[in-house]
Write a protein that holds these residues in place. Structure first.
Motif, PDB file in Angstrom:
ATOM      1  N   LEU A 103       0.836  -1.197   0.000  1.00  0.00           N
ATOM      2  CA  LEU A 103       0.000   0.000   0.000  1.00  0.00           C
ATOM      3  C   LEU A 103       0.871   1.247   0.000  1.00  0.00           C
ATOM      4  O   LEU A 103       1.859   1.318   0.732  1.00  0.00           O
ATOM      5  CB  LEU A 103      -0.884   0.024   1.251  1.00  0.00           C
ATOM      6  N   VAL A 104       0.526   2.218  -0.789  1.00  0.00           N
ATOM      7  CA  VAL A 104       1.191   3.514  -0.715  1.00  0.00           C
ATOM      8  C   VAL A 104       0.597   4.262   0.474  1.00  0.00           C
ATOM      9  O   VAL A 104      -0.607   4.518   0.501  1.00  0.00           O
ATOM     10  CB  VAL A 104       0.982   4.325  -2.003  1.00  0.00           C
ATOM     11  N   PRO A 105       1.430   4.603   1.446  1.00  0.00           N
ATOM     12  CA  PRO A 105       0.896   5.195   2.677  1.00  0.00           C
ATOM     13  C   PRO A 105       0.145   6.495   2.391  1.00  0.00           C
ATOM     14  O   PRO A 105       0.627   7.350   1.652  1.00  0.00           O
ATOM     15  CB  PRO A 105       2.154   5.476   3.515  1.00  0.00           C
ATOM     16  N   GLY A 106      -1.021   6.601   2.978  1.00  0.00           N
ATOM     17  CA  GLY A 106      -1.775   7.845   2.852  1.00  0.00           C
ATOM     18  C   GLY A 106      -2.614   7.953   1.597  1.00  0.00           C
ATOM     19  O   GLY A 106      -3.414   8.880   1.476  1.00  0.00           O
ATOM     20  N   SER A 107      -2.440   7.033   0.664  1.00  0.00           N
ATOM     21  CA  SER A 107      -3.169   7.185  -0.599  1.00  0.00           C
ATOM     22  C   SER A 107      -4.670   7.020  -0.400  1.00  0.00           C
ATOM     23  O   SER A 107      -5.460   7.771  -0.984  1.00  0.00           O
ATOM     24  CB  SER A 107      -2.657   6.186  -1.634  1.00  0.00           C
ATOM     25  N   LEU A 108      -5.042   6.091   0.437  1.00  0.00           N
ATOM     26  CA  LEU A 108      -6.476   5.925   0.701  1.00  0.00           C
ATOM     27  C   LEU A 108      -7.028   7.094   1.496  1.00  0.00           C
ATOM     28  O   LEU A 108      -8.130   7.574   1.251  1.00  0.00           O
ATOM     29  CB  LEU A 108      -6.731   4.612   1.450  1.00  0.00           C
ATOM     30  N   ASP A 109      -6.236   7.548   2.459  1.00  0.00           N
ATOM     31  CA  ASP A 109      -6.690   8.678   3.277  1.00  0.00           C
ATOM     32  C   ASP A 109      -6.905   9.923   2.436  1.00  0.00           C
ATOM     33  O   ASP A 109      -7.834  10.692   2.685  1.00  0.00           O
ATOM     34  CB  ASP A 109      -5.654   8.969   4.370  1.00  0.00           C
ATOM     35  N   SER A 110      -6.041  10.122   1.460  1.00  0.00           N
ATOM     36  CA  SER A 110      -6.177  11.344   0.672  1.00  0.00           C
ATOM     37  C   SER A 110      -7.449  11.295  -0.163  1.00  0.00           C
ATOM     38  O   SER A 110      -8.105  12.323  -0.368  1.00  0.00           O
ATOM     39  CB  SER A 110      -4.947  11.543  -0.207  1.00  0.00           C
ATOM     40  N   ILE A 111      -7.809  10.093  -0.604  1.00  0.00           N
ATOM     41  CA  ILE A 111      -9.091   9.961  -1.312  1.00  0.00           C
ATOM     42  C   ILE A 111     -10.245  10.245  -0.361  1.00  0.00           C
ATOM     43  O   ILE A 111     -11.183  10.971  -0.692  1.00  0.00           O
ATOM     44  CB  ILE A 111      -9.218   8.543  -1.896  1.00  0.00           C
ATOM     45  N   ALA A 112     -10.145   9.681   0.829  1.00  0.00           N
ATOM     46  CA  ALA A 112     -11.201   9.915   1.814  1.00  0.00           C
ATOM     47  C   ALA A 112     -11.304  11.408   2.129  1.00  0.00           C
ATOM     48  O   ALA A 112     -12.404  11.947   2.286  1.00  0.00           O
ATOM     49  CB  ALA A 112     -10.922   9.121   3.084  1.00  0.00           C
ATOM     50  N   GLY A 113     -10.159  12.063   2.205  1.00  0.00           N
ATOM     51  CA  GLY A 113     -10.171  13.494   2.477  1.00  0.00           C
ATOM     52  C   GLY A 113     -10.822  14.281   1.348  1.00  0.00           C
ATOM     53  O   GLY A 113     -11.594  15.205   1.594  1.00  0.00           O
ATOM     54  N   LEU A 114     -10.525  13.876   0.109  1.00  0.00           N
ATOM     55  CA  LEU A 114     -11.113  14.572  -1.034  1.00  0.00           C
ATOM     56  C   LEU A 114     -12.639  14.468  -1.015  1.00  0.00           C
ATOM     57  O   LEU A 114     -13.345  15.406  -1.386  1.00  0.00           O
ATOM     58  CB  LEU A 114     -10.582  13.985  -2.331  1.00  0.00           C
ATOM     59  N   LEU A 115     -13.121  13.332  -0.568  1.00  0.00           N
ATOM     60  CA  LEU A 115     -14.575  13.136  -0.524  1.00  0.00           C
ATOM     61  C   LEU A 115     -15.260  14.202   0.312  1.00  0.00           C
ATOM     62  O   LEU A 115     -16.397  14.596   0.035  1.00  0.00           O
ATOM     63  CB  LEU A 115     -14.894  11.745   0.035  1.00  0.00           C
ATOM     64  N   ALA A 116     -14.572  14.644   1.331  1.00  0.00           N
ATOM     65  CA  ALA A 116     -15.161  15.639   2.223  1.00  0.00           C
ATOM     66  C   ALA A 116     -15.264  17.002   1.538  1.00  0.00           C
ATOM     67  O   ALA A 116     -16.125  17.807   1.886  1.00  0.00           O
ATOM     68  CB  ALA A 116     -14.339  15.749   3.502  1.00  0.00           C
ATOM     69  N   THR A 117     -14.410  17.260   0.577  1.00  0.00           N
ATOM     70  CA  THR A 117     -14.357  18.582  -0.045  1.00  0.00           C
ATOM     71  C   THR A 117     -15.238  18.689  -1.282  1.00  0.00           C
ATOM     72  O   THR A 117     -15.356  19.758  -1.862  1.00  0.00           O
ATOM     73  CB  THR A 117     -12.919  18.927  -0.464  1.00  0.00           C
ATOM     74  N   VAL A 118     -15.799  17.591  -1.703  1.00  0.00           N
ATOM     75  CA  VAL A 118     -16.581  17.626  -2.949  1.00  0.00           C
ATOM     76  C   VAL A 118     -17.804  18.512  -2.799  1.00  0.00           C
ATOM     77  O   VAL A 118     -18.465  18.458  -1.782  1.00  0.00           O
ATOM     78  CB  VAL A 118     -17.015  16.207  -3.350  1.00  0.00           C
TER      79      VAL A 118
END
Lengths: 118, 118
Positions: A103-118
């Motif tokens: 897993l690339v560290p943080g890659s999933l979290d950054s997607i989850a974070g983007l979801l909040a900004t949509v």
DNA sequence: CCGGAACATCGATGTTTGTCAATATTTATG
DNA sequence: CATAAATATTGACAAACATCGATGTTCCGG
């Protein structure tokens, strides 16, 4: 003394049905990029792959590890791994004849974070 | 609809290459459901729709509001709205001839939360 | 250097999906 | 009731996709 009337911008007809906009929606470009990332995850086999990699000690797994539990052919597993790698969720390191995916560290979290900004 | 290969190969030799599993990966069923949700979001037009709805006052918008900025035909916009509604991200309420779509509170957050558990 | 093992790539195939034009449905209005 | 407006549904079609078998490539052991 009075101020000249400011010319109104050529606004679209707002009268009828709709509330005003309170902030800018995401750009067409951001939507395109974000959609590409989500598409890479939006497949049952690929979600399971990500989960399986994360479930391994060292968060690392090789193709041979995934093929049987997924019930998919080796080319298909390799294909999914490539999609996830190209999208930046996995990274590949080859040791001997084996290819280890992590897993690339943080890659999933950054997607989850983007979801909040949509 | 095409099926993945069902027959399971004989038990493979575990000795060789791979680290042990430290926890259970997500089930095939969960992966299927989660993928369906992600697929509903994994499209540029639909991401923009979600964003546009959220950007409106009252987090509410009608089809007429979306068609022009999206640059898509009315049937296509309606189609995307249906996909998002069926997936539980938007809800529809009709007032007069207009259909107003609003964000379902927490629906995006729950997806973001699921991402962390994968 | 040869055979096998692990993985990637290629080509083909059936499925799903995004899109639009045409049409149907629903609602308000005259 | 007739018409117009906003939206939904249907049908068609091309592009994208998931999958597999066959084949290439790379690496190791004898």
């Amino acid at each position: 003394m009075y101020m000249p009337v400011l010319e109104l911008p050529p606004v679209r007809d707002l009268a009828a049905c709709c509330a005003p906009i309170t902030r800018e929606p995401i750009s067409e470009d951001s939507a395109e990029k974000f959609a590409r990332s989500l598409k890479a995850l939006a497949d049952p086999a690929r979600l399971r792959i990500v989960s399986m990699v994360a479930a391994h000690a060292d968060a690392e797994a090789c193709v041979c590890d995934l093929q049987q539990p997924l019930g998919l052919s080796q080319p298909t597993v390799s294909h999914h791994l490539k999609v996830l790698t190209d999208a930046g969720f996995l990274s590949r390191s080859k040791r001997g004849t084996w290819a280890y995916y992590t897993l690339v560290p943080g890659s999933l979290d950054s997607i989850a974070g983007l979801l909040a900004t949509v």
